[in-house]
Write a protein that holds these residues in place. Structure first.
Motif, PDB file in Angstrom:
ATOM      1  N   VAL A  66       0.817  -1.240  -0.011  1.00 18.59           N
ATOM      2  CA  VAL A  66       0.028  -0.069   0.029  1.00 18.59           C
ATOM      3  C   VAL A  66       0.819   1.240  -0.155  1.00 18.59           C
ATOM      4  CG1 VAL A  66      -1.789   1.362   1.241  1.00 18.59           C
ATOM      5  CG2 VAL A  66      -1.752  -1.139   1.143  1.00 18.59           C
ATOM      6  N   LYS A  67       0.525   2.064  -1.181  1.00 21.09           N
ATOM      7  CA  LYS A  67       1.304   3.333  -1.076  1.00 21.09           C
ATOM      8  C   LYS A  67       0.475   4.574  -0.467  1.00 21.09           C
ATOM      9  CE  LYS A  67       4.707   3.758  -2.881  1.00 21.09           C
ATOM     10  NZ  LYS A  67       6.217   3.851  -2.577  1.00 21.09           N
ATOM     11  N   SER A  68      -0.790   4.448  -0.714  1.00 18.72           N
ATOM     12  CA  SER A  68      -1.487   5.579  -0.411  1.00 18.72           C
ATOM     13  C   SER A  68      -3.095   5.012  -0.025  1.00 18.72           C
ATOM     14  CB  SER A  68      -1.681   6.594  -1.487  1.00 18.72           C
ATOM     15  OG  SER A  68      -2.604   7.673  -1.209  1.00 18.72           O
ATOM     16  N   PHE A  69      -3.713   6.023   1.074  1.00 20.83           N
ATOM     17  CA  PHE A  69      -4.995   5.832   1.028  1.00 20.83           C
ATOM     18  C   PHE A  69      -5.797   6.221  -0.191  1.00 20.83           C
ATOM     19  CE2 PHE A  69      -3.824   5.608   5.670  1.00 20.83           C
ATOM     20  CZ  PHE A  69      -3.843   4.128   5.598  1.00 20.83           C
ATOM     21  N   VAL A  70      -7.097   6.226  -0.274  1.00 19.12           N
ATOM     22  CA  VAL A  70      -7.963   7.015  -1.222  1.00 19.12           C
ATOM     23  C   VAL A  70      -8.754   8.061  -0.518  1.00 19.12           C
ATOM     24  CG1 VAL A  70      -9.473   6.461  -2.952  1.00 19.12           C
ATOM     25  CG2 VAL A  70      -8.024   4.618  -2.524  1.00 19.12           C
ATOM     26  N   MET A  71      -8.225   9.346  -0.997  1.00 20.59           N
ATOM     27  CA  MET A  71      -8.681  10.534  -0.004  1.00 20.59           C
ATOM     28  C   MET A  71      -9.453  11.468  -0.836  1.00 20.59           C
ATOM     29  SD  MET A  71      -5.905  10.441   2.782  1.00 20.59           S
ATOM     30  CE  MET A  71      -4.759  10.563   1.635  1.00 20.59           C
ATOM     31  N   GLY A  72     -10.515  12.097  -0.408  1.00 19.13           N
ATOM     32  CA  GLY A  72     -10.786  13.464  -0.656  1.00 19.13           C
ATOM     33  C   GLY A  72     -10.540  14.467   0.233  1.00 19.13           C
ATOM     34  N   GLN A  73     -10.746  15.498   0.139  1.00 20.18           N
ATOM     35  CA  GLN A  73     -10.110  16.680   1.163  1.00 20.18           C
ATOM     36  C   GLN A  73     -10.744  16.481   2.629  1.00 20.18           C
ATOM     37  OE1 GLN A  73      -7.728  19.152   0.202  1.00 20.18           O
ATOM     38  NE2 GLN A  73      -7.786  19.265   2.543  1.00 20.18           N
ATOM     39  N   TYR A  74     -11.999  16.098   2.870  1.00 24.34           N
ATOM     40  CA  TYR A  74     -12.452  16.094   4.216  1.00 24.34           C
ATOM     41  C   TYR A  74     -11.795  14.801   5.005  1.00 24.34           C
ATOM     42  CZ  TYR A  74     -15.633  15.346   8.089  1.00 24.34           C
ATOM     43  OH  TYR A  74     -16.291  15.338   9.414  1.00 24.34           O
ATOM     44  N   SER A  75     -11.500  13.523   4.321  1.00 27.05           N
ATOM     45  CA  SER A  75     -10.963  12.461   4.891  1.00 27.05           C
ATOM     46  C   SER A  75      -9.652  12.424   5.258  1.00 27.05           C
ATOM     47  CB  SER A  75     -11.358  11.218   3.974  1.00 27.05           C
ATOM     48  OG  SER A  75     -10.869  10.990   2.655  1.00 27.05           O
ATOM     49  N   ALA A  76      -8.993  13.394   4.153  1.00 30.55           N
ATOM     50  CA  ALA A  76      -7.587  13.798   4.265  1.00 30.55           C
ATOM     51  C   ALA A  76      -7.488  14.688   5.428  1.00 30.55           C
ATOM     52  CB  ALA A  76      -6.966  14.517   3.046  1.00 30.55           C
ATOM     53  N   ASN A  77      -8.235  15.702   5.532  1.00 31.25           N
ATOM     54  CA  ASN A  77      -8.276  16.422   6.690  1.00 31.25           C
ATOM     55  C   ASN A  77      -8.188  15.664   8.138  1.00 31.25           C
ATOM     56  OD1 ASN A  77      -7.891  18.753   5.309  1.00 31.25           O
ATOM     57  ND2 ASN A  77     -10.170  19.357   5.303  1.00 31.25           N
ATOM     58  N   GLN A  78      -9.199  14.815   8.038  1.00 33.52           N
ATOM     59  CA  GLN A  78      -9.339  13.815   9.379  1.00 33.52           C
ATOM     60  C   GLN A  78      -8.256  13.123   9.577  1.00 33.52           C
ATOM     61  OE1 GLN A  78     -11.882  12.744  11.346  1.00 33.52           O
ATOM     62  NE2 GLN A  78     -13.783  13.618  10.594  1.00 33.52           N
ATOM     63  N   LEU A  79      -7.365  12.541   8.557  1.00 35.41           N
ATOM     64  CA  LEU A  79      -6.127  11.706   8.822  1.00 35.41           C
ATOM     65  C   LEU A  79      -5.051  12.709   8.723  1.00 35.41           C
ATOM     66  CD1 LEU A  79      -7.252   8.999   6.200  1.00 35.41           C
ATOM     67  CD2 LEU A  79      -7.115   8.875   8.787  1.00 35.41           C
ATOM     68  N   GLY A  80      -4.866  14.044   8.585  1.00 37.23           N
ATOM     69  CA  GLY A  80      -3.808  14.721   8.621  1.00 37.23           C
ATOM     70  C   GLY A  80      -2.903  14.552   7.320  1.00 37.23           C
ATOM     71  N   LEU A  81      -3.632  13.918   6.498  1.00 36.09           N
ATOM     72  CA  LEU A  81      -2.621  13.988   5.235  1.00 36.09           C
ATOM     73  C   LEU A  81      -3.193  14.780   3.886  1.00 36.09           C
ATOM     74  CD1 LEU A  81      -3.124  10.153   5.460  1.00 36.09           C
ATOM     75  CD2 LEU A  81      -1.083  11.530   5.620  1.00 36.09           C
ATOM     76  N   LYS A  82      -2.707  14.832   2.902  1.00 39.43           N
ATOM     77  CA  LYS A  82      -3.057  15.513   1.637  1.00 39.43           C
ATOM     78  C   LYS A  82      -4.101  14.737   0.858  1.00 39.43           C
ATOM     79  CE  LYS A  82      -0.966  17.656  -2.287  1.00 39.43           C
ATOM     80  NZ  LYS A  82       0.476  17.757  -3.188  1.00 39.43           N
ATOM     81  N   THR A  83      -4.908  15.355   0.409  1.00 37.13           N
ATOM     82  CA  THR A  83      -5.899  14.799  -0.487  1.00 37.13           C
ATOM     83  C   THR A  83      -5.392  14.074  -1.854  1.00 37.13           C
ATOM     84  OG1 THR A  83      -7.983  15.040  -1.994  1.00 37.13           O
ATOM     85  CG2 THR A  83      -6.376  16.888  -2.024  1.00 37.13           C
ATOM     86  N   THR A  84      -5.984  12.944  -2.182  1.00 37.09           N
ATOM     87  CA  THR A  84      -5.312  12.334  -3.532  1.00 37.09           C
ATOM     88  C   THR A  84      -6.445  12.610  -4.633  1.00 37.09           C
ATOM     89  OG1 THR A  84      -6.555  10.366  -2.745  1.00 37.09           O
ATOM     90  CG2 THR A  84      -4.459  10.399  -1.866  1.00 37.09           C
ATOM     91  N   ALA A  85      -7.000  13.606  -4.415  1.00 38.89           N
ATOM     92  CA  ALA A  85      -8.213  13.970  -5.423  1.00 38.89           C
ATOM     93  C   ALA A  85      -8.863  12.803  -5.817  1.00 38.89           C
ATOM     94  CB  ALA A  85      -7.299  14.320  -6.659  1.00 38.89           C
ATOM     95  N   ASN A  86      -9.485  12.135  -4.664  1.00 43.22           N
ATOM     96  CA  ASN A  86     -10.447  10.998  -5.050  1.00 43.22           C
ATOM     97  C   ASN A  86     -11.770  11.414  -4.213  1.00 43.22           C
ATOM     98  OD1 ASN A  86      -7.405   9.164  -5.040  1.00 43.22           O
ATOM     99  ND2 ASN A  86      -9.053   8.817  -6.787  1.00 43.22           N
ATOM    100  N   ALA A  87     -12.357  12.565  -4.131  1.00 44.37           N
ATOM    101  CA  ALA A  87     -13.550  12.793  -3.616  1.00 44.37           C
ATOM    102  C   ALA A  87     -14.375  12.363  -4.766  1.00 44.37           C
ATOM    103  CB  ALA A  87     -13.700  14.441  -3.289  1.00 44.37           C
ATOM    104  N   GLY A  88     -15.365  11.557  -4.811  1.00 41.10           N
ATOM    105  CA  GLY A  88     -16.274  10.866  -5.741  1.00 41.10           C
ATOM    106  C   GLY A  88     -15.525   9.615  -6.257  1.00 41.10           C
ATOM    107  N   GLY A  89     -14.598   9.052  -5.832  1.00 40.56           N
ATOM    108  CA  GLY A  89     -13.962   7.823  -6.189  1.00 40.56           C
ATOM    109  C   GLY A  89     -12.687   7.750  -7.073  1.00 40.56           C
TER     110      GLY A  89
END
Length: 438
Positions: free
Chosen positions: A310-333
């Motif tokens: 695993v290299k990265s989680f799959v995140m939009g901005q909200y979940s990235a904020n929750q995890l203290g990470l940078k969005t992976t531009a995956n809001a919406g999948g």
């Protein structure tokens, strides 16, 4: 200026009096036609015309959401007012907020996703009729659940208070056929379909009908098998579901809610080392490709799993904020996921490699627990011995745990199903539990 852009500008002007901290606007418009025939008669002919307005407003860390299918000035104003009222009655959420301005899709590439089809009612009927007729002309096919043609075109606009206004246009065309084959008292159903962004790339209607008939014929004479543990092949039509479960388990919301079987799994081995899973969102004229996520962030090519880890989680901005990470531009999948493997061969080679086991061509039920990874679904397909298909089987349940199943992948075929958002071939899993005859 397009109609959507004019509507967006009107909404932005109306927003000024509400003194919001930030806002997001989504406008969508789509039109299309769908036609269904059965046994040579038209069952439905529908024209579709839809529009939608959605807005998120922020007052500091308070957020309100509202939507409407009416985009008149009065309705826009009422929808904005409703969103503002909702925001004022919600609690602060420290993880709310827009994505950073520097990540916004100000320079989104054109992915060539818009290919409208001037499909008349009569032409749609003719295509569906020809597809079903080709199917009914085959042996042992004496009934049909129908053939359907659809064509849709749409445009969407995303705007926010960072100054972004981004447009995306797309089309989707499809043809499907569902049949019933009968031999004595044995009756089996099957279907086939073709889908494309460009109608010129749809498979011929006769070919779709003939394929659907062949699939139904192949299922006749199905029997059960004894309960056992054995290798299992998921055909390319189904195998994307395994990787969809993997991506779901790596989803940011599942991570921060601690409701996933792959919790805190960065750098964990979740697939064999010769398999990777990447997102290639900028592929031109490709089903699933997309330049912008639902936060307005420019998408990017990236690996979620590389060489099994695993290299990265799959995140939009909200979940990235929750995890203290940078969005992976995956809001919406995820957009246009690709499974990479070094296996050189398709389903036939995989069957020979397996020697003895089960080829699954159809799954039933939703027995997948994303929190524990437990997997149990009804299945049918073909029994294999000596590297060759022996007979069709049905009435089975296949079970395992997704962690073990993913790590137990022996090979991924090159017979990729390009109709799916997840581009992957057939998948051979070392062992699963088969519940059949008792």
């Amino acid at each position: 200026m397009s109609t959507l852009e004019k509507t967006a500008q009107l909404a932005i002007e109306l927003l000024k009096k509400y003194q919001v901290s930030d806002y997001e606007i989504v406008l969508e418009s789509s039109s299309g036609v769908s036609t269904a025939v059965r046994l040579g008669k038209v069952e439905t002919l529908q024209y579709h015309l839809d529009q939608n307005f959605e807005i998120n407003v922020f007052f500091g860390k308070k957020k309100g959401h509202a939507s409407s299918v009416d985009v008149s000035k009065n309705s826009l104003d009422q929808t904005i007012e409703s969103a503002c009222l909702i925001a004022k009655y919600t609690q602060d959420d420290p993880f709310n907020g827009l994505a950073p301005k520097e990540l916004m899709a100000f320079d989104a590439p054109d992915l060539d996703l818009y290919h409208p089809w001037d499909l008349s009612a009569q032409h749609s009927i003719d295509i569906a009729m020809a597809c079903e007729a080709a199917a009914l002309a085959q042996d042992e096919i004496n009934n049909s659940e129908g053939a359907e043609v659809s064509s849709f075109q749409g445009e969407s606009l995303y705007a926010n208070s960072n100054g972004l206004i981004a447009m995306q246009n797309n089309t989707s065309h499809s043809l499907s056929c569902s049949l019933i084959a009968q031999r004595g008292d044995d009756m089996q159903t099957a279907y086939e379909y073709t889908t494309a962004l460009d109608a010129n790339e749809l498979e011929a209607s006769q070919k779709i009908g003939e394929k659907a008939a062949k699939f139904a014929q192949q299922k006749l004479g199905a029997r059960s098998i004894p309960s056992q543990k054995c290798p299992v092949i998921f055909t390319s039509r189904l195998s994307g579901g395994l990787f969809s479960q993997l991506l779901g388990a790596l989803g940011g919301s599942r991570q921060y809610k601690k409701s996933t079987f792959l919790l805190n799994s960065i750098d964990t081995l979740v697939l064999p080392k010769d398999i990777s899973l990447r997102e290639h969102p900028f592929a031109k004229k490709t089903l699933g490709a997309k330049a912008i996520d639902r936060d307005g962030v420019l998408k990017r090519a990236q690996y979620f799993v590389e060489n099994g880890r695993v290299k990265s989680f799959v995140m939009g901005q909200y979940s990235a904020n929750q995890l203290g990470l940078k969005t992976t531009a995956n809001a919406g999948g995820v957009s246009n996921a690709i499974v990479e493997s070094n296996f050189d061969g398709g389903l036939d080679e995989m069957i020979k490699t397996m020697g003895k086991g089960l080829v699954v061509t159809e799954l039933m039920g939703q027995g997948v627990n994303g929190t524990t990874g437990d997997y149990s679904r009804g299945a049918l397909g073909f029994w294999v011995e000596n590297g060759e298909i022996q007979y069709p089987v049905s009435g089975l349940t296949i079970a395992g745990n997704l962690k073990d199943m993913l790590l137990g992948i022996v090979s991924v075929g090159d017979d990729v199903d390009y109709r799916s958002n997840i581009k992957v071939g057939s998948v051979l899993i070392e062992q699963m539990t088969i519940a059949g005859e008792t």
